[in-house]
Motif scaffolding. Sequence first.
Motif, PDB file in Angstrom:
ATOM      1  N   GLY A 123      10.535 -19.073   7.828  1.00  0.00           N
ATOM      2  CA  GLY A 123      10.701 -18.859   6.407  1.00  0.00           C
ATOM      3  C   GLY A 123      12.032 -18.208   6.063  1.00  0.00           C
ATOM      4  O   GLY A 123      12.881 -17.945   6.916  1.00  0.00           O
ATOM      5  N   ASP A 124      12.225 -17.965   4.778  1.00  0.00           N
ATOM      6  CA  ASP A 124      13.439 -17.357   4.241  1.00  0.00           C
ATOM      7  C   ASP A 124      13.236 -15.850   4.170  1.00  0.00           C
ATOM      8  O   ASP A 124      12.426 -15.360   3.380  1.00  0.00           O
ATOM      9  CB  ASP A 124      13.707 -17.930   2.847  1.00  0.00           C
ATOM     10  CG  ASP A 124      14.989 -17.408   2.226  1.00  0.00           C
ATOM     11  OD1 ASP A 124      15.392 -16.269   2.532  1.00  0.00           O
ATOM     12  OD2 ASP A 124      15.590 -18.136   1.417  1.00  0.00           O
ATOM     13  N   PRO A 125      13.960 -15.067   4.962  1.00  0.00           N
ATOM     14  CA  PRO A 125      13.705 -13.623   4.973  1.00  0.00           C
ATOM     15  C   PRO A 125      13.981 -12.958   3.634  1.00  0.00           C
ATOM     16  O   PRO A 125      13.321 -11.979   3.282  1.00  0.00           O
ATOM     17  CB  PRO A 125      14.637 -13.098   6.069  1.00  0.00           C
ATOM     18  CG  PRO A 125      15.687 -14.155   6.237  1.00  0.00           C
ATOM     19  CD  PRO A 125      15.003 -15.450   5.941  1.00  0.00           C
ATOM     20  N   ALA A 126      14.944 -13.471   2.869  1.00  0.00           N
ATOM     21  CA  ALA A 126      15.229 -12.872   1.567  1.00  0.00           C
ATOM     22  C   ALA A 126      14.042 -13.033   0.625  1.00  0.00           C
ATOM     23  O   ALA A 126      13.684 -12.109  -0.120  1.00  0.00           O
ATOM     24  CB  ALA A 126      16.483 -13.503   0.964  1.00  0.00           C
ATOM     25  N   VAL A 127      13.414 -14.196   0.653  1.00  0.00           N
ATOM     26  CA  VAL A 127      12.223 -14.427  -0.165  1.00  0.00           C
ATOM     27  C   VAL A 127      11.078 -13.544   0.312  1.00  0.00           C
ATOM     28  O   VAL A 127      10.344 -12.953  -0.498  1.00  0.00           O
ATOM     29  CB  VAL A 127      11.823 -15.909  -0.137  1.00  0.00           C
ATOM     30  CG1 VAL A 127      10.469 -16.128  -0.817  1.00  0.00           C
ATOM     31  CG2 VAL A 127      12.892 -16.752  -0.823  1.00  0.00           C
ATOM     32  N   HIS A 128      10.903 -13.440   1.614  1.00  0.00           N
ATOM     33  CA  HIS A 128       9.842 -12.585   2.151  1.00  0.00           C
ATOM     34  C   HIS A 128      10.004 -11.145   1.667  1.00  0.00           C
ATOM     35  O   HIS A 128       9.023 -10.485   1.303  1.00  0.00           O
ATOM     36  CB  HIS A 128       9.855 -12.607   3.682  1.00  0.00           C
ATOM     37  CG  HIS A 128       9.554 -13.941   4.283  1.00  0.00           C
ATOM     38  ND1 HIS A 128       8.888 -14.938   3.605  1.00  0.00           N
ATOM     39  CD2 HIS A 128       9.822 -14.442   5.516  1.00  0.00           C
ATOM     40  CE1 HIS A 128       8.770 -15.995   4.390  1.00  0.00           C
ATOM     41  NE2 HIS A 128       9.324 -15.712   5.554  1.00  0.00           N
ATOM     42  N   VAL A 129      11.252 -10.642   1.682  1.00  0.00           N
ATOM     43  CA  VAL A 129      11.501  -9.273   1.241  1.00  0.00           C
ATOM     44  C   VAL A 129      11.099  -9.094  -0.215  1.00  0.00           C
ATOM     45  O   VAL A 129      10.382  -8.154  -0.569  1.00  0.00           O
ATOM     46  CB  VAL A 129      12.990  -8.913   1.452  1.00  0.00           C
ATOM     47  CG1 VAL A 129      13.321  -7.589   0.762  1.00  0.00           C
ATOM     48  CG2 VAL A 129      13.315  -8.825   2.937  1.00  0.00           C
TER      49      VAL A 129
ATOM     50  N   ALA B 156      20.641 -11.767  10.627  1.00  0.00           N
ATOM     51  CA  ALA B 156      19.859 -12.292   9.509  1.00  0.00           C
ATOM     52  C   ALA B 156      20.763 -12.673   8.350  1.00  0.00           C
ATOM     53  O   ALA B 156      20.546 -13.685   7.672  1.00  0.00           O
ATOM     54  CB  ALA B 156      18.818 -11.268   9.059  1.00  0.00           C
ATOM     55  N   GLY B 157      21.785 -11.861   8.097  1.00  0.00           N
ATOM     56  CA  GLY B 157      22.736 -12.183   7.047  1.00  0.00           C
ATOM     57  C   GLY B 157      23.470 -13.483   7.324  1.00  0.00           C
ATOM     58  O   GLY B 157      23.688 -14.292   6.413  1.00  0.00           O
ATOM     59  N   ALA B 158      23.851 -13.695   8.593  1.00  0.00           N
ATOM     60  CA  ALA B 158      24.505 -14.949   8.952  1.00  0.00           C
ATOM     61  C   ALA B 158      23.580 -16.131   8.703  1.00  0.00           C
ATOM     62  O   ALA B 158      24.022 -17.192   8.221  1.00  0.00           O
ATOM     63  CB  ALA B 158      24.937 -14.904  10.411  1.00  0.00           C
ATOM     64  N   ALA B 159      22.293 -15.975   9.013  1.00  0.00           N
ATOM     65  CA  ALA B 159      21.330 -17.047   8.760  1.00  0.00           C
ATOM     66  C   ALA B 159      21.213 -17.330   7.269  1.00  0.00           C
ATOM     67  O   ALA B 159      21.144 -18.495   6.847  1.00  0.00           O
ATOM     68  CB  ALA B 159      19.972 -16.677   9.351  1.00  0.00           C
TER      69      ALA B 159
ATOM     70  N   ALA C 196      23.512 -16.989   5.104  1.00  0.00           N
ATOM     71  CA  ALA C 196      24.744 -17.650   4.682  1.00  0.00           C
ATOM     72  C   ALA C 196      24.891 -19.050   5.255  1.00  0.00           C
ATOM     73  O   ALA C 196      25.821 -19.771   4.876  1.00  0.00           O
ATOM     74  CB  ALA C 196      25.945 -16.796   5.090  1.00  0.00           C
ATOM     75  N   GLY C 197      24.010 -19.422   6.186  1.00  0.00           N
ATOM     76  CA  GLY C 197      24.112 -20.735   6.816  1.00  0.00           C
ATOM     77  C   GLY C 197      25.030 -20.775   8.007  1.00  0.00           C
ATOM     78  O   GLY C 197      25.472 -21.846   8.432  1.00  0.00           O
ATOM     79  N   GLY C 198      25.328 -19.604   8.588  1.00  0.00           N
ATOM     80  CA  GLY C 198      26.203 -19.530   9.751  1.00  0.00           C
ATOM     81  C   GLY C 198      25.432 -19.261  11.023  1.00  0.00           C
ATOM     82  O   GLY C 198      24.222 -19.028  11.003  1.00  0.00           O
ATOM     83  N   PRO C 199      26.127 -19.292  12.180  1.00  0.00           N
ATOM     84  CA  PRO C 199      25.466 -19.020  13.457  1.00  0.00           C
ATOM     85  C   PRO C 199      25.106 -17.549  13.589  1.00  0.00           C
ATOM     86  O   PRO C 199      25.783 -16.676  13.051  1.00  0.00           O
ATOM     87  CB  PRO C 199      26.526 -19.422  14.496  1.00  0.00           C
ATOM     88  CG  PRO C 199      27.830 -19.237  13.786  1.00  0.00           C
ATOM     89  CD  PRO C 199      27.566 -19.594  12.341  1.00  0.00           C
ATOM     90  N   ALA C 200      24.031 -17.283  14.319  1.00  0.00           N
ATOM     91  CA  ALA C 200      23.567 -15.908  14.495  1.00  0.00           C
ATOM     92  C   ALA C 200      24.425 -15.124  15.470  1.00  0.00           C
ATOM     93  O   ALA C 200      24.419 -13.894  15.453  1.00  0.00           O
ATOM     94  CB  ALA C 200      22.118 -15.902  14.975  1.00  0.00           C
ATOM     95  N   GLY C 201      25.163 -15.797  16.336  1.00  0.00           N
ATOM     96  CA  GLY C 201      25.975 -15.107  17.326  1.00  0.00           C
ATOM     97  C   GLY C 201      25.201 -14.811  18.597  1.00  0.00           C
ATOM     98  O   GLY C 201      24.089 -15.302  18.808  1.00  0.00           O
ATOM     99  N   ALA C 202      25.787 -13.967  19.445  1.00  0.00           N
ATOM    100  CA  ALA C 202      25.174 -13.625  20.725  1.00  0.00           C
ATOM    101  C   ALA C 202      23.879 -12.839  20.510  1.00  0.00           C
ATOM    102  O   ALA C 202      23.679 -12.222  19.468  1.00  0.00           O
ATOM    103  CB  ALA C 202      26.154 -12.806  21.560  1.00  0.00           C
TER     104      ALA C 202
ATOM    105  N   ALA D 145      23.684 -13.877  -1.615  1.00  0.00           N
ATOM    106  CA  ALA D 145      25.070 -13.908  -2.091  1.00  0.00           C
ATOM    107  C   ALA D 145      25.977 -12.958  -1.332  1.00  0.00           C
ATOM    108  O   ALA D 145      27.151 -13.269  -1.095  1.00  0.00           O
ATOM    109  CB  ALA D 145      25.114 -13.589  -3.586  1.00  0.00           C
ATOM    110  N   VAL D 146      25.465 -11.791  -0.935  1.00  0.00           N
ATOM    111  CA  VAL D 146      26.354 -10.760  -0.383  1.00  0.00           C
ATOM    112  C   VAL D 146      26.227 -10.579   1.122  1.00  0.00           C
ATOM    113  O   VAL D 146      27.088  -9.924   1.732  1.00  0.00           O
ATOM    114  CB  VAL D 146      26.126  -9.407  -1.085  1.00  0.00           C
ATOM    115  CG1 VAL D 146      26.372  -9.542  -2.575  1.00  0.00           C
ATOM    116  CG2 VAL D 146      24.738  -8.845  -0.808  1.00  0.00           C
ATOM    117  N   CYS D 147      25.171 -11.112   1.747  1.00  0.00           N
ATOM    118  CA  CYS D 147      24.986 -10.951   3.198  1.00  0.00           C
ATOM    119  C   CYS D 147      25.480 -12.193   3.939  1.00  0.00           C
ATOM    120  O   CYS D 147      25.217 -13.306   3.494  1.00  0.00           O
ATOM    121  CB  CYS D 147      23.514 -10.716   3.536  1.00  0.00           C
ATOM    122  SG  CYS D 147      22.839  -9.158   2.921  1.00  0.00           S
TER     123      CYS D 147
END
Length: 406
Positions: free
Chosen positions: A53-59, A96-99, A101-107, A312-314
């Motif tokens: 799911g979308d963590p922002a919506v869950h919050v 989570a912020g990268a997710a 934004a649609g970016g990779p989560a990283g290591a 928008a900001v994460c």
Amino acid sequence: MVRGKSTERTRENGPDGVETLPKVVTEVPAAPARCRRGLVERARLQWRPADGGDPAVHVQEFLAAHGLPLHDLARPAGRHDPTGPCGASVYVSAAAGAALAGGPAGAPSPVPALPEVAVVVYGHADAPAPGTAAGGWWLGDWTESWTPAQHADAVRAVREAIGRGDVYQVNVVGHAAARYTGDPLPALARLGALPGARYGGTLTGAGWAIGCASPETLVEVRAGRLVTRPIKGTRPATPAGRGELLASAKERAEHVMIVDLERNDLARVARTGSVRVDELFAVRRWCDLWQAESTVSATVADGLGLADLLRAVCPGGSVTGAPKLAALDRIAAAEPVGRGASMGALGWVSPGHVDLGLTIRTAAADGDRLHVWAGGGITWGSDPDAEVAEAAAKSAPIRAALRTPR
């Protein structure tokens, strides 16, 4: 601890003990001063990618279900009810912020016990909780996740990407860990007393804890205004260092680039034409460093909810780079260890009010290790050795506070 399952994720809806980290009185980052030492946990949400799911919506949904509706931040805050929920701590990791934004989560994170999102709803206690005296405390030597040479090589790789036109700026972050014995919470709580720690405080969970000394506002919403205060540019807190920072064309160019990025982020959730720069390149002190900070503000768009604001900001532009998605790709390629508790968002929310800091100058504990992170923004004008030294200077006050009780 009471747990309720849904098909999308696992929610932890009851007060969550810290079985491996003893309870102490904690200062919750950005909580109202009149309440922060008299708070009691009422409910908790923890989210990991496997929960779906979308963590922002869950919050946003979780907060609404516990008496904290944040679906329209343009509405004025209601009267504070001492018998109801006071507000909630919200933590969103860099991954989570990268997710969002649609970016990779990283290591992978070096603190796997730490969730990627945590929300803790607080009510008012009848009386402040008693503190506990710090017991025996030992902190071992720090083990770096990369050598200074590897850090410098990462800076050079970013400069090469800038030279190719792939990115304009990338924030590169390193990590270190140290073994400990004893209770880590008093050590983490000391971070909140460091000079300039606007978001000083702690957040704890089962088998993990975060201590924050951040001076940087990711986003604040109050009385219908959005505010962000990006920080870019660092020098030693000496008269000469202040002069060098003010005179540095490289630092100013890097700073203005991130201010522009933050203006664009706010414009996504602001009333059209309302974004403005209230203060540009103001030099302020954090511990023994000068840092350049700007203030960008805007009017909240009608109907803006917390979920859309987080998207928008994460993750924060000052800890990613520009363009943001391209910078996230470079970060995932460059950093061998995940950002864990650092470079995310941590703060306080209540109806009509949001105050989230960036988790720079932040440490985390798991069952047997403390973790710290530090880095800086890389531009074409960056010197690799100077960037390595700047990261060490940012980390030094955190490491010192964690090691020695005061």
